[in-house]
Enzyme design. Sequence first.
Site, PDB file in Angstrom:
ATOM      1  CE  LYS A  30      -4.245  -2.006   1.244  1.00  0.00           C
ATOM      2  NZ  LYS A  30      -5.168  -2.315   2.185  1.00  0.00           N
ATOM      3  NE  ARG A  84      -7.448  -8.453   0.047  1.00  0.00           N
ATOM      4  CZ  ARG A  84      -6.948  -7.770  -0.730  1.00  0.00           C
ATOM      5  NH1 ARG A  84      -5.830  -6.860  -0.848  1.00  0.00           N
ATOM      6  NH2 ARG A  84      -7.613  -7.705  -2.090  1.00  0.00           N
TER       7      ARG A  84
HETATM    8  C1  PT1 Z   1      -7.963  -5.052   2.792  1.00  0.00           C
HETATM    9  C2  PT1 Z   1      -8.182  -4.874   1.398  1.00  0.00           C
HETATM   10  C3  PT1 Z   1      -9.076  -5.458   0.763  1.00  0.00           C
HETATM   11  N1  PT1 Z   1      -7.365  -4.106   0.626  1.00  0.00           N
HETATM   12  C4  PT1 Z   1      -9.823  -6.486   3.052  1.00  0.00           C
HETATM   13  N2  PT1 Z   1     -10.058  -6.394   1.612  1.00  0.00           N
HETATM   14  C5  PT1 Z   1      -7.722  -3.982  -0.951  1.00  0.00           C
HETATM   15  N3  PT1 Z   1     -10.593  -7.092   3.865  1.00  0.00           N
HETATM   16  C6  PT1 Z   1      -8.629  -4.730  -1.180  1.00  0.00           C
HETATM   17  C7  PT1 Z   1      -3.021   2.304  -1.404  1.00  0.00           C
HETATM   18  O1  PT1 Z   1      -2.942   2.936  -0.505  1.00  0.00           O
HETATM   19  O2  PT1 Z   1      -6.955  -4.016   3.339  1.00  0.00           O
HETATM   20  N4  PT1 Z   1      -8.931  -5.474   3.657  1.00  0.00           N
HETATM   21  N5  PT1 Z   1      -9.384  -5.768  -0.654  1.00  0.00           N
HETATM   22  C8  PT1 Z   1      -6.823  -3.099  -1.701  1.00  0.00           C
HETATM   23  N6  PT1 Z   1      -7.099  -1.763  -1.395  1.00  0.00           N
HETATM   24  C9  PT1 Z   1      -5.875  -0.686  -1.416  1.00  0.00           C
HETATM   25  C10 PT1 Z   1      -6.068   0.262  -0.528  1.00  0.00           C
HETATM   26  C11 PT1 Z   1      -4.865  -1.044  -2.229  1.00  0.00           C
HETATM   27  C12 PT1 Z   1      -5.146   1.403  -0.540  1.00  0.00           C
HETATM   28  C13 PT1 Z   1      -3.884  -0.027  -2.115  1.00  0.00           C
HETATM   29  C14 PT1 Z   1      -3.970   1.232  -1.396  1.00  0.00           C
HETATM   30  O3  PT1 Z   1      -2.086   1.900  -2.125  1.00  0.00           O
END
Ligand code: PT1
Length: 259
Positions: free
Chosen positions: A204, A238
Amino acid sequence: MAVLNVTPDSFSDGGRYASTAAALDRAASIVAEGAAIIDVGGESTRPGAQPVGAGEEIARVVPVIEAIVARFEVAVSIDTSKPEVMAAAVGAGACIVNDVNALRAPGARDFTADAGVGVCLMHMRGEPRTMQDEPRYDDVVAEVGGFLGAQRGACLDAGIAPDAIVLDPGIGFGKRIEHNFALLRGIGSLAALGSPVLVGVSRKSFIGRVLGRAVDERLYGGLGLAALAVAGGARIVRTHDVAPTLDAIRMVDAVLQGE
Ligand code: PT1
């Protein structure tokens, strides 16, 4: 929990069959590396992402889920907020619904209660397209804990079994760096709500911001955070990087268990 994205930006050309075959290759590696759950997603939820229609999302994920459950002894979760996609994915063999919107869509709680599947309830401020526009909290840990406690209660009222619920603070979903830090320090108070806690930090942008690393250079930073999360009481991580993450959290677990 291993990430398996089935989105066109992850598999740019070759159409549906090629992307299903590529996803299945990836699933085989993930299983060999020791993941307990494969989280299949057909719509990106990263900051700024555009929504996809339910029909397209179903067409992306169903062939992949069917192929995984036919070949591997691994639990499949579906990463979606749409009840139609939940139903199609569970019909194809998924046994967990991972919803970044915490089952707030009409019909989502009742569907998962009737289907008897596991659920992951995540906190998100706003929606992916706009969630990083100036997010503000007075006390982020208290607000996220209050939200998750309330959604957990709504799920119990809808008939979802207490041991089928997992809670997730939603790292990076409508949070500034300091909010992500506070939530990672506060996992113990979320775990005290009575359900296992899941955390996703893998690759992230806040890791990139702190360390000055591109998206493909964030593994070690993410491992540090995964270890911190498990030491703080998280039960599921995850990740895109199963083998290194498993080594890191198994080591933390070994020390905490004393064996
Ligand atoms: C998570 C999650 C998800 N994250 C769950 N499901 C993502 N339960 C997708 C960035 O800032 O943490 N928990 N499903 C992916 N989401 C992101 C959010 C990807 C922020 C990248 C960023 O780069």
